[in-house]
Motif scaffolding. Sequence first.
Motif, PDB file in Angstrom:
ATOM      1  N   ARG A 278       0.808  -1.222   0.000  1.00 54.37           N
ATOM      2  CA  ARG A 278       0.000   0.000   0.000  1.00 54.37           C
ATOM      3  C   ARG A 278       0.836   1.264   0.000  1.00 54.37           C
ATOM      4  NH1 ARG A 278      -2.778  -2.979   3.956  1.00 54.37           N
ATOM      5  NH2 ARG A 278      -1.523  -1.869   5.499  1.00 54.37           N
ATOM      6  N   SER A 279       1.999   1.225   0.637  1.00 56.53           N
ATOM      7  CA  SER A 279       2.761   2.447   0.863  1.00 56.53           C
ATOM      8  C   SER A 279       4.163   2.405   0.266  1.00 56.53           C
ATOM      9  CB  SER A 279       2.860   2.720   2.374  1.00 56.53           C
ATOM     10  OG  SER A 279       3.627   3.870   2.637  1.00 56.53           O
ATOM     11  N   PHE A 280       4.938   1.379   0.621  1.00 58.63           N
ATOM     12  CA  PHE A 280       6.355   1.404   0.260  1.00 58.63           C
ATOM     13  C   PHE A 280       6.576   1.189  -1.231  1.00 58.63           C
ATOM     14  CE2 PHE A 280      10.705  -0.280   0.011  1.00 58.63           C
ATOM     15  CZ  PHE A 280      11.385   0.694   0.743  1.00 58.63           C
ATOM     16  N   LEU A 281       5.930   0.211  -1.824  1.00 60.17           N
ATOM     17  CA  LEU A 281       6.150  -0.050  -3.248  1.00 60.17           C
ATOM     18  C   LEU A 281       5.646   1.086  -4.133  1.00 60.17           C
ATOM     19  CD1 LEU A 281       5.534  -3.894  -3.504  1.00 60.17           C
ATOM     20  CD2 LEU A 281       7.713  -2.664  -3.624  1.00 60.17           C
ATOM     21  N   PRO A 282       4.519   1.725  -3.827  1.00 58.29           N
ATOM     22  CA  PRO A 282       4.163   2.907  -4.622  1.00 58.29           C
ATOM     23  C   PRO A 282       5.230   3.999  -4.569  1.00 58.29           C
ATOM     24  CG  PRO A 282       2.243   2.116  -3.455  1.00 58.29           C
ATOM     25  CD  PRO A 282       3.404   1.314  -2.947  1.00 58.29           C
ATOM     26  N   ARG A 283       5.865   4.182  -3.420  1.00 61.23           N
ATOM     27  CA  ARG A 283       6.938   5.177  -3.326  1.00 61.23           C
ATOM     28  C   ARG A 283       8.151   4.721  -4.134  1.00 61.23           C
ATOM     29  NH1 ARG A 283       7.304   6.632   3.028  1.00 61.23           N
ATOM     30  NH2 ARG A 283       8.899   8.084   2.266  1.00 61.23           N
ATOM     31  N   ALA A 284       8.416   3.409  -4.123  1.00 62.73           N
ATOM     32  CA  ALA A 284       9.532   2.899  -4.927  1.00 62.73           C
ATOM     33  C   ALA A 284       9.250   3.079  -6.412  1.00 62.73           C
ATOM     34  CB  ALA A 284       9.773   1.425  -4.604  1.00 62.73           C
ATOM     35  N   ARG A 285       8.011   2.826  -6.818  1.00 64.69           N
ATOM     36  CA  ARG A 285       7.648   3.021  -8.227  1.00 64.69           C
ATOM     37  C   ARG A 285       7.812   4.487  -8.625  1.00 64.69           C
ATOM     38  NH1 ARG A 285       3.676  -1.299  -7.117  1.00 64.69           N
ATOM     39  NH2 ARG A 285       3.951  -2.933  -8.703  1.00 64.69           N
ATOM     40  N   ALA A 286       7.406   5.377  -7.741  1.00 67.02           N
ATOM     41  CA  ALA A 286       7.548   6.813  -8.033  1.00 67.02           C
ATOM     42  C   ALA A 286       9.013   7.204  -8.173  1.00 67.02           C
ATOM     43  CB  ALA A 286       6.887   7.637  -6.926  1.00 67.02           C
ATOM     44  N   ALA A 287       9.906   6.428  -7.541  1.00 67.44           N
ATOM     45  CA  ALA A 287      11.344   6.697  -7.632  1.00 67.44           C
ATOM     46  C   ALA A 287      11.995   5.986  -8.810  1.00 67.44           C
ATOM     47  CB  ALA A 287      12.025   6.278  -6.335  1.00 67.44           C
ATOM     48  N   GLY A 288      11.184   5.287  -9.643  1.00 66.54           N
ATOM     49  CA  GLY A 288      11.716   4.689 -10.858  1.00 66.54           C
ATOM     50  C   GLY A 288      11.783   3.177 -10.883  1.00 66.54           C
ATOM     51  N   VAL A 289      11.297   2.500  -9.844  1.00 64.52           N
ATOM     52  CA  VAL A 289      11.298   1.037  -9.821  1.00 64.52           C
ATOM     53  C   VAL A 289      10.117   0.543 -10.650  1.00 64.52           C
ATOM     54  CG1 VAL A 289      11.094  -1.002  -8.340  1.00 64.52           C
ATOM     55  CG2 VAL A 289      12.420   0.980  -7.564  1.00 64.52           C
ATOM     56  N   ASP A 290      10.386  -0.180 -11.752  1.00 64.83           N
ATOM     57  CA  ASP A 290       9.301  -0.581 -12.647  1.00 64.83           C
ATOM     58  C   ASP A 290       8.676  -1.907 -12.204  1.00 64.83           C
ATOM     59  OD1 ASP A 290      10.992  -2.658 -13.538  1.00 64.83           O
ATOM     60  OD2 ASP A 290      11.594  -1.569 -15.335  1.00 64.83           O
ATOM     61  N   ASP A 291       7.635  -2.322 -12.923  1.00 70.32           N
ATOM     62  CA  ASP A 291       6.870  -3.499 -12.513  1.00 70.32           C
ATOM     63  C   ASP A 291       7.700  -4.777 -12.550  1.00 70.32           C
ATOM     64  OD1 ASP A 291       4.635  -1.977 -12.056  1.00 70.32           O
ATOM     65  OD2 ASP A 291       3.638  -2.483 -13.950  1.00 70.32           O
ATOM     66  N   ASP A 292       8.584  -4.898 -13.527  1.00 69.22           N
ATOM     67  CA  ASP A 292       9.418  -6.103 -13.593  1.00 69.22           C
ATOM     68  C   ASP A 292      10.352  -6.174 -12.393  1.00 69.22           C
ATOM     69  OD1 ASP A 292      10.436  -8.484 -15.207  1.00 69.22           O
ATOM     70  OD2 ASP A 292      12.283  -7.341 -14.899  1.00 69.22           O
ATOM     71  N   LEU A 293      10.877  -5.042 -11.980  1.00 68.09           N
ATOM     72  CA  LEU A 293      11.759  -5.021 -10.819  1.00 68.09           C
ATOM     73  C   LEU A 293      10.975  -5.305  -9.541  1.00 68.09           C
ATOM     74  CD1 LEU A 293      14.548  -4.662  -9.727  1.00 68.09           C
ATOM     75  CD2 LEU A 293      14.294  -2.182  -9.925  1.00 68.09           C
ATOM     76  N   VAL A 294       9.765  -4.803  -9.454  1.00 65.85           N
ATOM     77  CA  VAL A 294       8.917  -5.130  -8.303  1.00 65.85           C
ATOM     78  C   VAL A 294       8.664  -6.631  -8.241  1.00 65.85           C
ATOM     79  CG1 VAL A 294       6.579  -4.913  -7.340  1.00 65.85           C
ATOM     80  CG2 VAL A 294       7.824  -2.871  -8.090  1.00 65.85           C
ATOM     81  N   ASP A 295       8.395  -7.254  -9.381  1.00 70.20           N
ATOM     82  CA  ASP A 295       8.184  -8.696  -9.416  1.00 70.20           C
ATOM     83  C   ASP A 295       9.441  -9.446  -8.986  1.00 70.20           C
ATOM     84  OD1 ASP A 295       6.461 -11.068 -10.324  1.00 70.20           O
ATOM     85  OD2 ASP A 295       8.283 -11.359 -11.520  1.00 70.20           O
ATOM     86  N   LEU A 296      10.606  -8.955  -9.402  1.00 66.94           N
ATOM     87  CA  LEU A 296      11.866  -9.566  -8.981  1.00 66.94           C
ATOM     88  C   LEU A 296      12.011  -9.502  -7.464  1.00 66.94           C
ATOM     89  CD1 LEU A 296      14.694 -10.734  -9.759  1.00 66.94           C
ATOM     90  CD2 LEU A 296      15.509  -8.360  -9.767  1.00 66.94           C
ATOM     91  N   LEU A 297      11.774  -8.347  -6.897  1.00 64.81           N
ATOM     92  CA  LEU A 297      11.980  -8.141  -5.464  1.00 64.81           C
ATOM     93  C   LEU A 297      10.970  -8.899  -4.620  1.00 64.81           C
ATOM     94  CD1 LEU A 297      12.605  -4.269  -5.476  1.00 64.81           C
ATOM     95  CD2 LEU A 297      14.333  -6.070  -5.366  1.00 64.81           C
ATOM     96  N   THR A 298       9.747  -8.996  -5.092  1.00 68.40           N
ATOM     97  CA  THR A 298       8.676  -9.537  -4.255  1.00 68.40           C
ATOM     98  C   THR A 298       8.264 -10.963  -4.601  1.00 68.40           C
ATOM     99  OG1 THR A 298       6.909  -8.648  -5.669  1.00 68.40           O
ATOM    100  CG2 THR A 298       7.723  -7.224  -3.876  1.00 68.40           C
ATOM    101  N   ARG A 299       8.712 -11.499  -5.739  1.00 67.35           N
ATOM    102  CA  ARG A 299       8.318 -12.869  -6.092  1.00 67.35           C
ATOM    103  C   ARG A 299       9.525 -13.722  -6.489  1.00 67.35           C
ATOM    104  NH1 ARG A 299       6.883 -16.097 -10.441  1.00 67.35           N
ATOM    105  NH2 ARG A 299       7.498 -14.431 -11.879  1.00 67.35           N
ATOM    106  N   ARG A 300      10.242 -13.309  -7.517  1.00 68.33           N
ATOM    107  CA  ARG A 300      11.304 -14.178  -8.029  1.00 68.33           C
ATOM    108  C   ARG A 300      12.446 -14.342  -7.030  1.00 68.33           C
ATOM    109  NH1 ARG A 300      10.582 -10.769 -12.594  1.00 68.33           N
ATOM    110  NH2 ARG A 300      12.818 -10.370 -12.889  1.00 68.33           N
TER     111      ARG A 300
END
Length: 314
Positions: A278-300
């Motif tokens: 709800r909070s941290f990943l939206p801030r990371a996305r706003a700082a340039g972390v894209d969806d593929d990188l989010v998937d890497l960090l949180t799933r792969r």
Amino acid sequence: MTVMHPIRTVTGPLAADRVDGPVLAHEHLALDLRRDGDDQAVLAEGHRTAIAAELAGLRAEHGLSLVVEQTCRGMGRDAAALARISRQAQVAVVASTGWYYEPFHPDEVAAADVDALTGMLLADIEDGLDGTGVRPGLIAEVGGHAEPTRAERRVLTAAARAATAADLPLATHAHLGRGGPAQLELLTGAGLPAHRICIGHQDLLDDPATHRELAAAGAYVAFDTIGKEPYQSDERRLRLLLALLDAGHADRVLLSCDISRHSYLRGHGGHGYGHLFRSFLPRARAAGVDDDLVDLLTRRNPLRFLTGATTEEF
């Protein structure tokens, strides 16, 4: 190519390729760390319904697929409760065995040498936890101070030996983020490969050089207390995370919230297990972390850690 065994969950084996949503890499669903009159440090029977409802909501809203539960011996572990929560929430849960840091060691630790401690862990792994038949998929959260005590060194060594023998990953509690390199040196010196190790609570340590050192050695680096603002601001956590990503170590990071008090539950007015989404990943996305990188960090990444897979396999 590495042979990937199924992930051991509290309701049975789970093939990694069936985990198609994010993983919370370090949480607690059943816990009792009460001491010195601190009645908040508990997640007990009266909290189970709220916990299951919170996880079910995250499954529905964010696709939460798996929770890595790191409550171990002496921490109020309750494997049967984990199985009930998992079924109710329809979210897979991995249980753990091990020992926390020394202030919470049960009496069995003081009386045992490394061989005896290793045997206790292997019995949990082979026979199941506390008579439930639930088999752990992780040795965690194995604790240590910045300079591990003699008892903590015995526990860490036994944990490494058991993890190696059982081909399981191992996650640590580095108290306030300190002592990670010493933990990694001890664990690898006992024979456990670095890629099977996650050093905990590194988001509490404002030291990017140490984060790079751990990641370059092949260990996973846990930013796993996200949302615990009294310890460290999420703004600083994000800065530290971005520095590690910019250094080329995105494939070594694990993320979670480490909910360890009932006041942290969303239903009790806290930030909850979903603060990451709800909070941290939206801030990371706003700082340039894209969806593929989010998937890497949180799933792969957590799937690689749990299974011992390589980057080519996930």
